[in-house]
Enzyme design. Structure first.
Site, PDB file in Angstrom:
ATOM      1  N   HIS A   4      -3.235 -94.146   4.137  1.00  0.00           N
ATOM      2  CA  HIS A   4      -3.096 -95.237   3.172  1.00  0.00           C
ATOM      3  C   HIS A   4      -4.413 -95.802   2.654  1.00  0.00           C
ATOM      4  CE1 HIS A   4       0.567 -95.087   5.650  1.00  0.00           C
ATOM      5  NE2 HIS A   4       1.158 -95.195   4.483  1.00  0.00           N
ATOM      6  N   GLY A  20      -3.113-110.671   1.015  1.00  0.00           N
ATOM      7  CA  GLY A  20      -1.898-109.880   0.814  1.00  0.00           C
ATOM      8  C   GLY A  20      -1.929-109.141  -0.514  1.00  0.00           C
ATOM      9  N   ARG A  24      -6.093-109.971  -5.616  1.00  0.00           N
ATOM     10  CA  ARG A  24      -6.937-111.001  -5.002  1.00  0.00           C
ATOM     11  C   ARG A  24      -8.139-110.362  -4.300  1.00  0.00           C
ATOM     12  NH1 ARG A  24      -6.158-115.829  -7.294  1.00  0.00           N
ATOM     13  NH2 ARG A  24      -4.129-116.726  -6.895  1.00  0.00           N
ATOM     14  N   ARG A  43      -2.082 -96.278  -3.596  1.00  0.00           N
ATOM     15  CA  ARG A  43      -0.917 -97.141  -3.867  1.00  0.00           C
ATOM     16  C   ARG A  43      -1.295 -98.440  -4.583  1.00  0.00           C
ATOM     17  NH1 ARG A  43       3.978 -96.310  -0.341  1.00  0.00           N
ATOM     18  NH2 ARG A  43       3.654 -94.227   0.466  1.00  0.00           N
ATOM     19  N   ARG A  87      -7.272-112.574   7.914  1.00  0.00           N
ATOM     20  CA  ARG A  87      -6.269-112.674   6.840  1.00  0.00           C
ATOM     21  C   ARG A  87      -6.559-113.918   6.013  1.00  0.00           C
ATOM     22  NH1 ARG A  87      -1.668-113.036   4.205  1.00  0.00           N
ATOM     23  NH2 ARG A  87      -0.214-114.755   4.557  1.00  0.00           N
ATOM     24  N   ILE A  88      -6.493-113.783   4.694  1.00  0.00           N
ATOM     25  CA  ILE A  88      -6.567-114.947   3.801  1.00  0.00           C
ATOM     26  C   ILE A  88      -5.305-114.923   2.950  1.00  0.00           C
ATOM     27  CG2 ILE A  88      -9.033-115.497   3.738  1.00  0.00           C
ATOM     28  CD1 ILE A  88      -9.451-113.526   1.545  1.00  0.00           C
ATOM     29  N   GLY A  89      -4.489-115.960   3.089  1.00  0.00           N
ATOM     30  CA  GLY A  89      -3.203-115.925   2.403  1.00  0.00           C
ATOM     31  C   GLY A  89      -2.619-117.297   2.196  1.00  0.00           C
ATOM     32  N   SER A  90      -1.377-117.298   1.754  1.00  0.00           N
ATOM     33  CA  SER A  90      -0.707-118.570   1.500  1.00  0.00           C
ATOM     34  C   SER A  90       0.403-118.777   2.524  1.00  0.00           C
ATOM     35  CB  SER A  90      -0.129-118.582   0.083  1.00  0.00           C
ATOM     36  OG  SER A  90       0.816-117.546  -0.040  1.00  0.00           O
ATOM     37  N   GLU A 162      17.742-116.997   5.296  1.00  0.00           N
ATOM     38  CA  GLU A 162      19.154-117.420   5.405  1.00  0.00           C
ATOM     39  C   GLU A 162      19.408-118.185   6.691  1.00  0.00           C
ATOM     40  OE1 GLU A 162      21.668-116.834   3.229  1.00  0.00           O
ATOM     41  OE2 GLU A 162      20.565-115.618   1.792  1.00  0.00           O
ATOM     42  N   GLU A 179       4.434-118.097   7.174  1.00  0.00           N
ATOM     43  CA  GLU A 179       3.887-117.004   6.360  1.00  0.00           C
ATOM     44  C   GLU A 179       4.487-115.722   6.907  1.00  0.00           C
ATOM     45  OE1 GLU A 179       0.601-114.915   7.797  1.00  0.00           O
ATOM     46  OE2 GLU A 179       2.171-115.256   9.297  1.00  0.00           O
ATOM     47  N   MET A 180       3.931-114.556   6.592  1.00  0.00           N
ATOM     48  CA  MET A 180       4.648-113.332   6.945  1.00  0.00           C
ATOM     49  C   MET A 180       3.789-112.210   7.552  1.00  0.00           C
ATOM     50  SD  MET A 180       7.323-113.198   3.734  1.00  0.00           S
ATOM     51  CE  MET A 180       8.294-111.908   4.492  1.00  0.00           C
ATOM     52  N   GLU A 181       2.578-112.511   8.019  1.00  0.00           N
ATOM     53  CA  GLU A 181       1.695-111.422   8.466  1.00  0.00           C
ATOM     54  C   GLU A 181       0.933-111.647   9.773  1.00  0.00           C
ATOM     55  OE1 GLU A 181       1.550-112.678   5.301  1.00  0.00           O
ATOM     56  OE2 GLU A 181       2.484-111.048   4.193  1.00  0.00           O
ATOM     57  N   SER A 203       0.789-123.284  -0.093  1.00  0.00           N
ATOM     58  CA  SER A 203       1.111-123.067  -1.511  1.00  0.00           C
ATOM     59  C   SER A 203       2.432-123.726  -1.885  1.00  0.00           C
ATOM     60  CB  SER A 203       1.183-121.571  -1.819  1.00  0.00           C
ATOM     61  OG  SER A 203       2.209-120.975  -1.048  1.00  0.00           O
ATOM     62  N   ASP A 204       3.250-124.014  -0.881  1.00  0.00           N
ATOM     63  CA  ASP A 204       4.527-124.679  -1.135  1.00  0.00           C
ATOM     64  C   ASP A 204       4.952-125.395   0.136  1.00  0.00           C
ATOM     65  OD1 ASP A 204       5.005-121.469  -0.964  1.00  0.00           O
ATOM     66  OD2 ASP A 204       6.386-122.540   0.332  1.00  0.00           O
ATOM     67  N   ARG A 217      -4.088-121.962  -8.030  1.00  0.00           N
ATOM     68  CA  ARG A 217      -4.054-120.983  -6.939  1.00  0.00           C
ATOM     69  C   ARG A 217      -5.404-120.298  -6.740  1.00  0.00           C
ATOM     70  NH1 ARG A 217       1.480-119.682  -5.064  1.00  0.00           N
ATOM     71  NH2 ARG A 217       2.700-121.305  -6.049  1.00  0.00           N
TER      72      ARG A 217
HETATM   73  N1  HPA Z   1       7.865-118.312   3.435  1.00  0.00           N
HETATM   74  C1  HPA Z   1       7.224-117.230   3.845  1.00  0.00           C
HETATM   75  N2  HPA Z   1       5.992-116.941   3.458  1.00  0.00           N
HETATM   76  C2  HPA Z   1       5.380-117.795   2.608  1.00  0.00           C
HETATM   77  C3  HPA Z   1       6.003-118.933   2.149  1.00  0.00           C
HETATM   78  C4  HPA Z   1       7.323-119.203   2.591  1.00  0.00           C
HETATM   79  O1  HPA Z   1       7.946-120.213   2.208  1.00  0.00           O
HETATM   80  N3  HPA Z   1       5.155-119.557   1.308  1.00  0.00           N
HETATM   81  C5  HPA Z   1       4.033-118.810   1.259  1.00  0.00           C
HETATM   82  N4  HPA Z   1       4.158-117.754   2.052  1.00  0.00           N
END
Ligand code: HPA
Length: 236
Positions: A4, A20, A24, A43, A87-90, A162, A179-181, A203-204, A217
């Site tokens: 990869h 991610g 960026r 990719r 990692r640099i992310g939201s 959910e 977050e997810m990582e 970010s939210d 952002r």
């Molecule tokens: N969920 C998962 N990952 C995220 C979110 C979220 O609400 N906001 C930014 N990354």
């Protein structure tokens, strides 16, 4: 070269920043690195290597979610011998004292599963960040006046969630943001004796529904890159 990542072995630095979003990675390399060079475009997951204050740095996109990050982190660690992965992310804020634009340094992460869950079997592993990286990141962020929190985050496998009941328990137990990582990044760093940290901007917000306007952002992302570079290469 790996499956990869198209870079040659010497084209990847010891220190790797992992946003991610591959766009960026391009933006950060062009803004912050001296002589950035495109070293991966397999990719469309761009990776750039350049220098920061004379130190070699790679900025490589990781994609979204732990399975994607796991592929890049595994190859960076096992094949390219990367030593420090940041990692640099939201993230989405989960506590009332967390505001949009705040920076979160993930000291540890909670998760339901990670790509490493099958390896860990009955072990409830606690993925944690490298203390030196947290310390450096925190003192730099404070010196810049960035509102910063250090603590537990939730690395989720779903963006469109959910299971409101899971989030409820996370909030109740003081988890700062989702977050997810990060959980998989920290687990791989532990397995291969490397250093890792996740630096996140809010970010939210899950409770207030507030979200960072898109024109802001870039600015918050720039702050994270600054913190990440200062964490990896402290000036004193
Ligand atoms: N969920 C998962 N990952 C995220 C979110 C979220 O609400 N906001 C930014 N990354």
């Amino acid at each position: 070269m790996t499956i990869h990542i198209g870079a040659t072995i010497d084209e990847i630095a010891d220190t790797v920043l992992l946003p991610g979003d591959p766009m960026r990675a391009k933006w950060a390399a062009e803004q912050f690195l001296t002589s950035p060079r495109l070293v991966n475009q397999v990719r469309g997951m761009f990776g750039y290597t350049g220098t920061f204050n004379g130190n070699r740095v790679t900025i490589q996109g990781s994609g979204m979610g732990m399975p994607s990050l796991s592929i890049y982190a595994n190859e960076l660690i096992r094949d390219y011998n990367a030593q420090t992965l940041i990692r640099i992310g939201s993230c989405g804020g989960m506590q009332p004292n967390i505001d949009i634009r705040d920076i979160i340094l993930a000291q540890t992460t909670t998760y339901v599963t990670t790509p490493s869950s099958t390896v860990m079997k009955e072990i409830s592993f606690s993925p944690c960040a490298d203390f030196e990286l947290i310390k450096n990141a925190h003192s730099f962020a404070e010196s810049k006046g960035f509102k910063t929190h250090v603590g537990n985050i939730y690395s989720s496998d779903t963006f469109y969630d959910e299971r409101a009941d899971l989030n409820e328990q996370m909030v109740r137990h003081g988890v700062l943001a989702v977050e997810m990582e990060a959980a998989e990044l920290y687990t791989l760093a532990a397995r291969f004796n490397r250093k890792a940290l996740a630096i996140l901007t809010v970010s939210d917000h899950l409770q207030t529904g507030e979200a960072l306007p898109s024109d802001e952002r870039e600015k918050t992302f720039a702050q994270m890159v600054e913190v990440a570079l200062a964490a990896a290469f402290p000036t004193k």
